[in-house]
Design an enzyme around this catalytic site. Sequence first.
Site, short mmCIF file in Angstrom:
data_model
loop_
_atom_site.label_atom_id
_atom_site.label_comp_id
_atom_site.label_asym_id
_atom_site.label_seq_id
_atom_site.Cartn_x
_atom_site.Cartn_y
_atom_site.Cartn_z
N ASP A 148 5.02 0.55 12.00
CA ASP A 148 3.80 -0.07 11.47
C ASP A 148 3.65 -1.54 11.89
O ASP A 148 2.64 -2.17 11.57
CB ASP A 148 3.77 0.02 9.94
CG ASP A 148 3.39 1.41 9.46
OD1 ASP A 148 2.99 2.25 10.30
OD2 ASP A 148 3.49 1.67 8.24
N CYS A 184 -4.80 8.34 9.90
CA CYS A 184 -4.88 7.64 11.18
C CYS A 184 -4.55 8.59 12.33
O CYS A 184 -3.62 9.38 12.25
CB CYS A 184 -3.85 6.51 11.22
SG CYS A 184 -4.37 5.01 10.41
N LYS A 237 0.84 -1.21 0.00
CA LYS A 237 0.00 0.00 0.00
C LYS A 237 0.87 1.25 0.00
O LYS A 237 0.62 2.19 -0.76
CB LYS A 237 -0.89 0.01 1.25
CG LYS A 237 -1.60 1.33 1.49
CD LYS A 237 -2.44 1.32 2.74
CE LYS A 237 -1.72 1.73 3.99
NZ LYS A 237 -1.53 3.17 4.19
N ASN A 238 1.90 1.26 0.86
CA ASN A 238 2.67 2.50 1.03
C ASN A 238 3.59 2.81 -0.15
O ASN A 238 4.20 3.87 -0.20
CB ASN A 238 3.48 2.44 2.34
CG ASN A 238 2.60 2.63 3.56
OD1 ASN A 238 1.39 2.85 3.42
ND2 ASN A 238 3.17 2.53 4.74
N ARG A 260 -8.65 -0.35 4.92
CA ARG A 260 -7.78 0.66 4.32
C ARG A 260 -6.46 0.06 3.89
O ARG A 260 -5.85 0.54 2.92
CB ARG A 260 -7.50 1.78 5.34
CG ARG A 260 -8.70 2.66 5.64
CD ARG A 260 -8.28 3.86 6.46
NE ARG A 260 -6.99 4.33 5.98
CZ ARG A 260 -6.02 4.80 6.76
NH1 ARG A 260 -6.19 4.90 8.04
NH2 ARG A 260 -4.88 5.21 6.24
N ARG A 282 1.26 14.45 13.77
CA ARG A 282 1.54 14.33 12.34
C ARG A 282 1.49 15.65 11.58
O ARG A 282 0.64 15.87 10.73
CB ARG A 282 0.59 13.30 11.71
CG ARG A 282 0.72 11.95 12.35
CD ARG A 282 -0.07 10.91 11.64
NE ARG A 282 0.71 10.23 10.61
CZ ARG A 282 0.26 9.18 9.94
NH1 ARG A 282 -0.95 8.72 10.16
NH2 ARG A 282 1.01 8.60 9.03
C1 UD1 Z 1 4.42 6.92 6.52
C2 UD1 Z 1 3.59 5.69 6.33
C3 UD1 Z 1 3.10 5.17 7.68
C4 UD1 Z 1 4.28 4.95 8.62
C5 UD1 Z 1 5.17 6.18 8.69
C6 UD1 Z 1 6.45 5.96 9.47
C7 UD1 Z 1 2.54 5.85 4.16
C8 UD1 Z 1 1.30 6.06 3.38
N1 UD1 Z 1 2.45 5.98 5.49
O1 UD1 Z 1 3.60 7.91 7.12
O2 UD1 Z 1 2.43 3.92 7.44
O3 UD1 Z 1 3.79 4.66 9.91
O4 UD1 Z 1 5.55 6.62 7.36
O5 UD1 Z 1 7.16 4.89 8.92
O6 UD1 Z 1 3.59 5.54 3.62
N2 UD1 Z 1 6.76 14.55 10.95
C9 UD1 Z 1 6.98 15.87 11.28
N3 UD1 Z 1 6.81 16.82 10.30
C10 UD1 Z 1 6.44 16.48 9.01
C11 UD1 Z 1 6.25 15.13 8.69
C12 UD1 Z 1 6.42 14.18 9.69
O7 UD1 Z 1 7.30 16.20 12.41
O8 UD1 Z 1 6.31 17.38 8.18
C13 UD1 Z 1 6.94 13.53 11.99
C14 UD1 Z 1 5.67 12.70 12.27
O9 UD1 Z 1 4.81 13.36 13.16
C15 UD1 Z 1 6.25 11.44 12.83
C16 UD1 Z 1 7.56 11.28 12.05
O10 UD1 Z 1 7.86 12.56 11.52
O11 UD1 Z 1 6.55 11.60 14.19
C17 UD1 Z 1 7.51 10.28 10.91
O12 UD1 Z 1 6.41 10.58 10.08
P1 UD1 Z 1 6.42 10.26 8.52
O13 UD1 Z 1 7.59 9.38 8.21
O14 UD1 Z 1 6.28 11.53 7.78
O15 UD1 Z 1 5.09 9.41 8.36
P2 UD1 Z 1 4.08 9.43 7.15
O16 UD1 Z 1 4.79 9.74 5.88
O17 UD1 Z 1 2.89 10.23 7.52
#
Ligand code: UD1
Length: 431
Positions: A317, A126, A22-23, A409, A131
């Site tokens: 995850d 989620c 999915k990701n 999902r 986030r």
């Molecule tokens: C993606 C994955 C999710 C997985 C996560 C971490 C998809 C669709 N989703 O989510 O399944 O759990 O990676 O492996 O691929 N953060 C910030 N600022 C930002 C962006 C992120 O502070 O602008 C923080 C987040 O709050 C979190 C950390 O960085 O604490 C990691 O988040 P991130 O790797 O961005 O997760 P997603 O891309 O949302």
Amino acid sequence: MDRIKIVGGHKLEGVIPISGAKNAALPLMIASLLTGDRLTLKNVPNLADVNLLARILRNHGVDHSIEGKRASPTPHLGETFHLTARDIVDTTAPYEMVSRMRASFWVLGPILARMGQARVSLPGGCAIGTRPVDLHLTGLKALGAEIDIDGGYVVAKAAHGRLRGGRVVFPKVSVGATHNVLLAAALAKGETVIENAAREPEIGDVANCLVKMGAHIEGIGTSTLRIQGRDSLEGAVHTVLPDRIETGTFAFAVAATGGNVLLEGARAGLLETALAALEQTGAVVTQEADGIRVRRNGSGVDPITIETQPFPGFPTDLQAQLMALMATARGTSVIRETIFENRFMHVQELARLGADIQLHGDTATIRGVKHLKGAPVMATDLRASVSLVIAGLVADGETTVNRVYHLDRGFERLEEKLSRCGARIERISAG
Ligand code: UD1
């Protein structure tokens, strides 16, 4: 709302086909926004998030068709999507769409890169922590984006109408921000360097697809990506890599129930840390020609101490699923969640089944109990809900998991895959 009913206590034996990730499928579909040519994606899983993203992309003008009939005769090979964004007809991604799936925020970079402007609602997804999207925005600003927040929307414009390459140094590893900037950089003028890029295999999959589309990218699979942007990109054919989180989930399920299952199409190299953890708990993992075999005999589950980390560390995850496995370990396990601050919503639901878990800040201490006992539980997010399924497979008696739309999902035909291996699990449709 559908529910899932499980009668626990049955070993898993047989073959479980692993779907496309999915990701990876989501950002690959988004990559179709970068070209007027056709992008063909093979091995796309049939999931609620994928279908929702297809609708979102259609809004932007992406023509989407699925090859052949919907139910593939070889379901583990997934579906073949053809995506063509001849013209981007709308550069706005509305709140109603983006609030339902966080990854749809990643259209920001590609639309901005292709059209010189984009307006994208701040995301939902989620409920596993704050986030924020600050890293996405900082990254795009380094490529010359001018960004305002207006009425809950990110309004972005490329200075002089086109993004230009830049140097992005992420202070923290973010999968989404890396995708967003990588996708945008492929159409920016000149060279972009992304430092402290996420190294998750799904990023590599997207980068490899972008290379097929004509981008020049060095450092794929490392934390420094060097991208030479192109004036335009071409169509390509790309196969989505196998889902390492689905693989790990079923592997943990087998370790929890006992039994012997071949995870067909799975690749051990995508989840070495998780498989090493599994072996530490006493399961036997072997890579075979057509997948990964997981076995556990009657010897019980050993406890473990682990913390989640960005790839190649133990994935957040799989944290909830590991906790379900540890619930019946012979001793005390400690799991520290370092990625998302609020990713413990499964704890109180696991407790309803009799798990003994204490939470202190980002750390869960799990004292293994001899037996779990079935109960009604509530799915709270995607990965948490599947941990309840694992616990239900182990528990004595009947467990009902409510709000299974969370599962839909991200897990394709979960009940079918498990019941074919001897689990007693069925979906009860609401209406
Ligand atoms: C993606 C994955 C999710 C997985 C996560 C971490 C998809 C669709 N989703 O989510 O399944 O759990 O990676 O492996 O691929 N953060 C910030 N600022 C930002 C962006 C992120 O502070 O602008 C923080 C987040 O709050 C979190 C950390 O960085 O604490 C990691 O988040 P991130 O790797 O961005 O997760 P997603 O891309 O949302």
